[in-house]
Design a protein around this motif. Sequence first.
Motif, mmCIF file in Angstrom:
data_model
loop_
_atom_site.group_PDB
_atom_site.id
_atom_site.type_symbol
_atom_site.label_atom_id
_atom_site.label_comp_id
_atom_site.label_asym_id
_atom_site.label_seq_id
_atom_site.Cartn_x
_atom_site.Cartn_y
_atom_site.Cartn_z
ATOM 1 N N TYR A 72 32.732 -31.598 60.182
ATOM 2 C CA TYR A 72 31.382 -31.768 59.658
ATOM 3 C C TYR A 72 31.338 -31.662 58.138
ATOM 4 C CZ TYR A 72 26.469 -30.728 58.700
ATOM 5 O OH TYR A 72 25.199 -30.745 58.202
ATOM 6 N N ASN A 73 32.082 -30.704 57.581
ATOM 7 C CA ASN A 73 32.012 -30.474 56.135
ATOM 8 C C ASN A 73 33.350 -29.963 55.601
ATOM 9 O OD1 ASN A 73 31.122 -30.146 53.530
ATOM 10 N ND2 ASN A 73 29.929 -28.296 53.933
ATOM 11 N N GLY A 74 34.374 -30.767 55.754
ATOM 12 C CA GLY A 74 35.690 -30.390 55.262
ATOM 13 C C GLY A 74 35.797 -30.397 53.755
ATOM 14 N N GLU A 75 34.914 -31.152 53.099
ATOM 15 C CA GLU A 75 34.965 -31.220 51.637
ATOM 16 C C GLU A 75 34.677 -29.859 51.007
ATOM 17 O OE1 GLU A 75 36.025 -33.588 49.724
ATOM 18 O OE2 GLU A 75 36.427 -34.827 51.489
ATOM 19 N N GLU A 76 33.808 -29.087 51.634
ATOM 20 C CA GLU A 76 33.502 -27.756 51.103
ATOM 21 C C GLU A 76 34.737 -26.860 51.162
ATOM 22 O OE1 GLU A 76 30.682 -23.848 51.972
ATOM 23 O OE2 GLU A 76 30.216 -25.764 52.954
ATOM 24 N N LEU A 77 35.452 -26.908 52.283
ATOM 25 C CA LEU A 77 36.664 -26.095 52.403
ATOM 26 C C LEU A 77 37.716 -26.547 51.402
ATOM 27 C CD1 LEU A 77 38.363 -23.926 53.723
ATOM 28 C CD2 LEU A 77 38.976 -25.561 55.523
ATOM 29 N N LYS A 112 42.951 -32.805 69.990
ATOM 30 C CA LYS A 112 42.154 -33.589 70.927
ATOM 31 C C LYS A 112 40.734 -33.780 70.405
ATOM 32 C CE LYS A 112 40.773 -33.758 75.789
ATOM 33 N NZ LYS A 112 40.830 -33.040 77.105
ATOM 34 N N GLY A 113 40.285 -35.030 70.414
ATOM 35 C CA GLY A 113 38.938 -35.342 69.971
ATOM 36 C C GLY A 113 38.836 -35.763 68.521
ATOM 37 N N PHE A 114 39.969 -35.745 67.804
ATOM 38 C CA PHE A 114 39.973 -36.139 66.393
ATOM 39 C C PHE A 114 40.983 -37.261 66.176
ATOM 40 C CE2 PHE A 114 38.735 -31.676 66.597
ATOM 41 C CZ PHE A 114 37.555 -31.678 65.854
ATOM 42 N N ALA A 115 40.651 -38.168 65.263
ATOM 43 C CA ALA A 115 41.516 -39.319 65.002
ATOM 44 C C ALA A 115 42.644 -38.942 64.051
ATOM 45 C CB ALA A 115 40.692 -40.464 64.407
ATOM 46 N N ASN A 116 43.780 -39.630 64.214
ATOM 47 C CA ASN A 116 44.926 -39.384 63.333
ATOM 48 C C ASN A 116 44.638 -39.765 61.886
ATOM 49 O OD1 ASN A 116 47.206 -38.197 64.748
ATOM 50 N ND2 ASN A 116 47.177 -40.034 66.034
ATOM 51 N N ASP A 117 43.668 -40.653 61.678
ATOM 52 C CA ASP A 117 43.328 -41.068 60.311
ATOM 53 C C ASP A 117 42.091 -40.339 59.779
ATOM 54 O OD1 ASP A 117 41.428 -42.248 61.902
ATOM 55 O OD2 ASP A 117 41.616 -44.268 61.035
ATOM 56 N N HIS A 118 41.773 -39.207 60.391
ATOM 57 C CA HIS A 118 40.642 -38.407 59.922
ATOM 58 C C HIS A 118 40.891 -37.991 58.469
ATOM 59 C CE1 HIS A 118 37.751 -35.115 59.570
ATOM 60 N NE2 HIS A 118 37.214 -35.484 60.718
ATOM 61 N N PRO A 119 39.875 -38.033 57.609
ATOM 62 C CA PRO A 119 40.091 -37.711 56.184
ATOM 63 C C PRO A 119 40.577 -36.271 55.946
ATOM 64 C CG PRO A 119 37.745 -37.917 56.699
ATOM 65 C CD PRO A 119 38.495 -38.464 57.867
ATOM 66 N N HIS A 120 40.380 -35.392 56.925
ATOM 67 C CA HIS A 120 40.828 -34.000 56.780
ATOM 68 C C HIS A 120 41.888 -33.633 57.821
ATOM 69 C CE1 HIS A 120 37.508 -33.829 54.068
ATOM 70 N NE2 HIS A 120 36.590 -33.852 55.011
ATOM 71 N N ILE A 121 42.663 -34.634 58.230
ATOM 72 C CA ILE A 121 43.644 -34.407 59.285
ATOM 73 C C ILE A 121 44.660 -33.332 58.906
ATOM 74 C CG2 ILE A 121 45.220 -36.226 58.503
ATOM 75 C CD1 ILE A 121 44.383 -35.210 62.152
ATOM 76 N N ASP A 122 44.965 -33.206 57.602
ATOM 77 C CA ASP A 122 45.933 -32.200 57.161
ATOM 78 C C ASP A 122 45.437 -30.792 57.464
ATOM 79 O OD1 ASP A 122 43.914 -32.774 55.266
ATOM 80 O OD2 ASP A 122 45.054 -31.816 53.665
ATOM 81 N N LEU A 123 44.124 -30.579 57.386
ATOM 82 C CA LEU A 123 43.549 -29.281 57.718
ATOM 83 C C LEU A 123 43.378 -29.107 59.225
ATOM 84 C CD1 LEU A 123 40.773 -29.020 54.964
ATOM 85 C CD2 LEU A 123 42.876 -27.671 55.099
ATOM 86 N N LEU A 124 42.977 -30.162 59.898
ATOM 87 C CA LEU A 124 42.700 -30.085 61.332
ATOM 88 C C LEU A 124 43.931 -29.738 62.156
ATOM 89 C CD1 LEU A 124 40.360 -33.194 61.671
ATOM 90 C CD2 LEU A 124 39.669 -30.790 61.826
ATOM 91 N N LYS A 125 45.110 -30.073 61.673
ATOM 92 C CA LYS A 125 46.338 -29.801 62.418
ATOM 93 C C LYS A 125 46.755 -28.333 62.388
ATOM 94 C CE LYS A 125 48.524 -34.372 62.054
ATOM 95 N NZ LYS A 125 49.706 -35.126 61.525
ATOM 96 N N ASN A 126 46.131 -27.552 61.520
ATOM 97 C CA ASN A 126 46.501 -26.136 61.418
ATOM 98 C C ASN A 126 46.109 -25.355 62.662
ATOM 99 O OD1 ASN A 126 47.647 -25.528 58.665
ATOM 100 N ND2 ASN A 126 45.797 -26.615 58.058
#
Length: 217
Positions: free
Chosen positions: A128-133, A160-174
């Motif tokens: 929702y708001n990865g830019e803030e993080l 699961k539920g997120f695309a591999n090309d998500h703009p914050h994928i580097d954070l989401l994988k943590n």
Amino acid sequence: MNFHELFDFLTELQKNNNKEWMDANRKWYKSLRDDFIVWLDGLDYTMAQLDDEYYPTPGKKGINRINNNLMFHPHKPIYKDHFGAGLDKAPNSADFYIEVGVKQCLLAGGFWRPEPKTLRSIREGIDYNGEELKAILHKPSFKKTFGELYEDEKLTNAPKGFANDHPHIDLLKNKTFAVVHELSREEVLKPGFNEKIKQVYLEMLPFRRYLNHAASV
């Protein structure tokens, strides 16, 4: 708190990491533990003045056991090589961790491998708001204090539920969302150690608040 004596005790404990030595020196250990708890109580009061969202955590509640959990880590020594404690320990929140030991001293905070529901909430917050993080993580003073996020296991692919090309994928994988500030023994022994803790706490606060907000949604 006499950190010189604490280091002396921990050094001797690592040379004699057995129940017999601890039993013979239990009075020494209990005296240092009591002093550490009193010191933590002072920090608890200080942090409450700094942060209106602070969750009061008395030293006796925050301090960790010195025994290792041999059921899950049978190859570890009986006793840890440090005194550690978590403050601002609200339920399901990112606490503030202090460790003073013979091999390392540090200040840390965040979520270390949170349970699936909390991890999902954090990832949804980033979605929702990865830019803030990212703005928090890239702030020059934050990077100088903590460097990057704590290195831990990461997913190979998108969760699961997120695309591999998500703009914050580097954070989401943590799987872990935490930062660490390492301390030298000299810093711990300096008269201004408590002031150093306050500075690190305040620098970390926006990061922890972001995570707590995400985890609570």
